[in-house]
Write an enzyme that holds these catalytic residues in place. Structure first.
Site, mmCIF file in Angstrom:
data_model
loop_
_atom_site.group_PDB
_atom_site.id
_atom_site.type_symbol
_atom_site.label_atom_id
_atom_site.label_comp_id
_atom_site.label_asym_id
_atom_site.label_seq_id
_atom_site.Cartn_x
_atom_site.Cartn_y
_atom_site.Cartn_z
ATOM 1 N N LYS A 211 0.840 -1.202 0.000
ATOM 2 C CA LYS A 211 0.000 0.000 0.000
ATOM 3 C C LYS A 211 0.879 1.258 0.000
ATOM 4 O O LYS A 211 1.681 1.472 0.926
ATOM 5 C CB LYS A 211 -0.928 -0.002 1.214
ATOM 6 C CG LYS A 211 -1.752 -1.283 1.362
ATOM 7 C CD LYS A 211 -2.612 -1.586 0.146
ATOM 8 C CE LYS A 211 -3.288 -2.947 0.261
ATOM 9 N NZ LYS A 211 -4.053 -3.311 -0.950
ATOM 10 N N GLU B 247 -2.072 -0.099 -8.692
ATOM 11 C CA GLU B 247 -3.518 -0.295 -8.583
ATOM 12 C C GLU B 247 -4.193 0.995 -8.143
ATOM 13 O O GLU B 247 -3.775 1.631 -7.176
ATOM 14 C CB GLU B 247 -3.840 -1.425 -7.596
ATOM 15 C CG GLU B 247 -5.329 -1.780 -7.607
ATOM 16 C CD GLU B 247 -5.588 -3.167 -7.037
ATOM 17 O OE1 GLU B 247 -5.589 -4.134 -7.827
ATOM 18 O OE2 GLU B 247 -5.758 -3.282 -5.814
ATOM 19 N N ASP C 22 -0.385 -0.630 -4.530
ATOM 20 C CA ASP C 22 -1.798 -0.271 -4.456
ATOM 21 C C ASP C 22 -1.941 1.125 -3.845
ATOM 22 O O ASP C 22 -1.606 1.341 -2.678
ATOM 23 C CB ASP C 22 -2.535 -1.312 -3.607
ATOM 24 C CG ASP C 22 -4.038 -1.179 -3.715
ATOM 25 O OD1 ASP C 22 -4.505 -0.218 -4.343
ATOM 26 O OD2 ASP C 22 -4.740 -2.050 -3.149
ATOM 27 N N ASP D 64 -9.425 -1.082 -9.410
ATOM 28 C CA ASP D 64 -9.990 -1.816 -8.276
ATOM 29 C C ASP D 64 -11.270 -1.120 -7.790
ATOM 30 O O ASP D 64 -12.372 -1.469 -8.193
ATOM 31 C CB ASP D 64 -8.919 -1.910 -7.179
ATOM 32 C CG ASP D 64 -9.362 -2.643 -5.939
ATOM 33 O OD1 ASP D 64 -10.528 -3.029 -5.853
ATOM 34 O OD2 ASP D 64 -8.538 -2.829 -5.021
ATOM 35 N N LYS E 79 -13.407 -7.359 -6.494
ATOM 36 C CA LYS E 79 -13.717 -7.666 -5.093
ATOM 37 C C LYS E 79 -15.190 -8.044 -5.016
ATOM 38 O O LYS E 79 -16.066 -7.259 -5.379
ATOM 39 C CB LYS E 79 -13.394 -6.471 -4.195
ATOM 40 C CG LYS E 79 -11.884 -6.245 -4.049
ATOM 41 C CD LYS E 79 -11.569 -5.652 -2.688
ATOM 42 C CE LYS E 79 -10.069 -5.585 -2.456
ATOM 43 N NZ LYS E 79 -9.456 -4.392 -3.066
#
Ligand code: MG
Length: 369
Positions: free
Chosen positions: A165, A219, A194, A242, A266
């Site tokens: 992240k 991402e 991400d 995402d 997701k």
């Protein structure tokens, strides 16, 4: 076959360690999980889970799932759970939008359908690939050495895929994080950076161009699909979409306009497997690889994602996620597939293949019949 009872359970799932997103902008410590038990007049029972990643990540929250279920219950009772698209239609008619509240019902229906015809959900989705799927770690944002330490701890459990992240206004720090992790990357490892929407277009351009030589994938490096389309024009790094891949219409637009190279699907966010499989098919028809994940949650949510991940050829799947390894609570001890040597592998158990221990869920907070 008819749905005769829906029992709803609320369970807090504490994280082992505090978890930071967006360069430290968002903190997560406990996930609010909703489990549902769907009973039928044929004696078959299906289980579903909806666990948003807190309430600050995307427009979804635990109490919203339970309120949505209360609103939809009357439209779902009496339906045949094997007729997935009739159940989907009934939910969409009763409550437009609110996809995350529908996902647990959809999951429980797939569980029952699989049990009724003696096939795993992965087989129902088209056919189970024999090899398992790499499980991705989720690496909390922090100082470069702190992040590498988390990667190393997952390596110790066999993980070969990592979602690190990054994001935030300190672009120099992000460049440092990415270069540090890449300098220590092992051969064959999959690392995704991400951003979780935390960059402006300017920040995305600065960081992605500064590390363009590494060829790494980012991402959700911007807030909206329009942002990603513009970031795309001024950078060369592969992009995964995402949080702004929610509907089939989003998937069609991204594929047609070439906004991203990878889909992060997701299941709770897109409304469950029934909707997600259509997005999977758009991806495969356009040469787009996928990360398939829960938004968070227990082994039930992980397993649902692993079924979809194992329903596609190797060349299309990058990784799934084992959120269960981040929790202090296991609601289904001894049940369901676990991450073994870095991979999650679905077996031939009919349906979902994992059942929670009801004693660990406590009393239902609502029962509809
Ligand atoms: Mg992501």
């Amino acid at each position: 076959m008819k749905i005769t009872r829906i029992s709803v359970y609320h369970k807090d799932l504490p994280l082992k360690d505090p978890y930071w997103l967006s360069g430290g902008r968002l903190l997560f410590e406990v996930l609010d999980a909703t489990f549902i038990k769907l009973e039928t007049d044929a004696g078959l029972v299906g289980w579903g889970e909806g666990t948003p990643w807190g309430n600050t990540y995307v427009p979804a929250h635990g109490p919203g799932i339970r309120a949505g279920l209360e609103t939809m219950a009357g439209s779902i009772l009496g339906l045949d759970p094997r007729k997935l698209e009739l159940v989907e239609y009934a939910m969409d008619k009763c409550l437009p939008g609110h996809l995350y509240a529908k996902s647990p019902i959809d999951m429980a229906c797939w569980d029952i359908l699989g049990q009724s015809c003696d096939l795993s959900i992965a087989d129902l989705l088209g056919g189970k690939r024999e090899t398992g799927t790499p499980a991705a770690s989720s690496v909390s944002s922090g100082e470069p050495d702190y992040m590498l330490g988390i990667v190393n701890s997952y390596r110790g459990m066999g993980y070969v895929a990592h979602s690190a992240k990054v994001g935030g206004s300190d672009t120099d720090k992000d460049i440092e994080r990415i270069r540090h992790i890449e300098a220590n990357r092992k051969p064959g490892e999959i690392v995704l950076y991400d951003v979780n929407r935390a960059w402006t277009r300017r920040e995305a351009s600065i960081v992605m161009n500064a590390v363009a030589d590494l060829g790494v994938t980012f991402e959700q490096p911007g807030e909206t699909l329009d942002d990603l389309a513009e970031i795309r024009k001024v950078t060369t790094s592969p992009i995964s979409v995402d949080e702004t891949l929610v509907t089939l219409q989003d998937a069609c637009r991204i594929a047609r306009e070439g906004i991203a190279d990878v889909f992060g699907i997701k299941l709770n966010r897109v409304g469950g497997l029934t909707k997600a499989r259509r997005i999977r098919d758009v991806a495969m028809a356009h040469g787009i690889q996928m990360f398939i994940m829960a938004t968070g949650g227990s082994v039930l949510a992980d397993t649902e994602a692993a079924h979809l991940a194992q329903s596609m050829p190797d060349e299309f799947i990058r990784a799934c996620w084992s959120c269960q390894d981040m929790l202090t609570v296991d609601v289904a001890p001894g049940s369901g597939p676990r991450c073994v040597d870095g991979f999650i592998t679905i077996d031939d158990t009919p349906g979902l293949g994992v059942v929670p221990d009801e004693n660990l869920l406590g009393d239902p907070v609502a029962v509809y019949e």
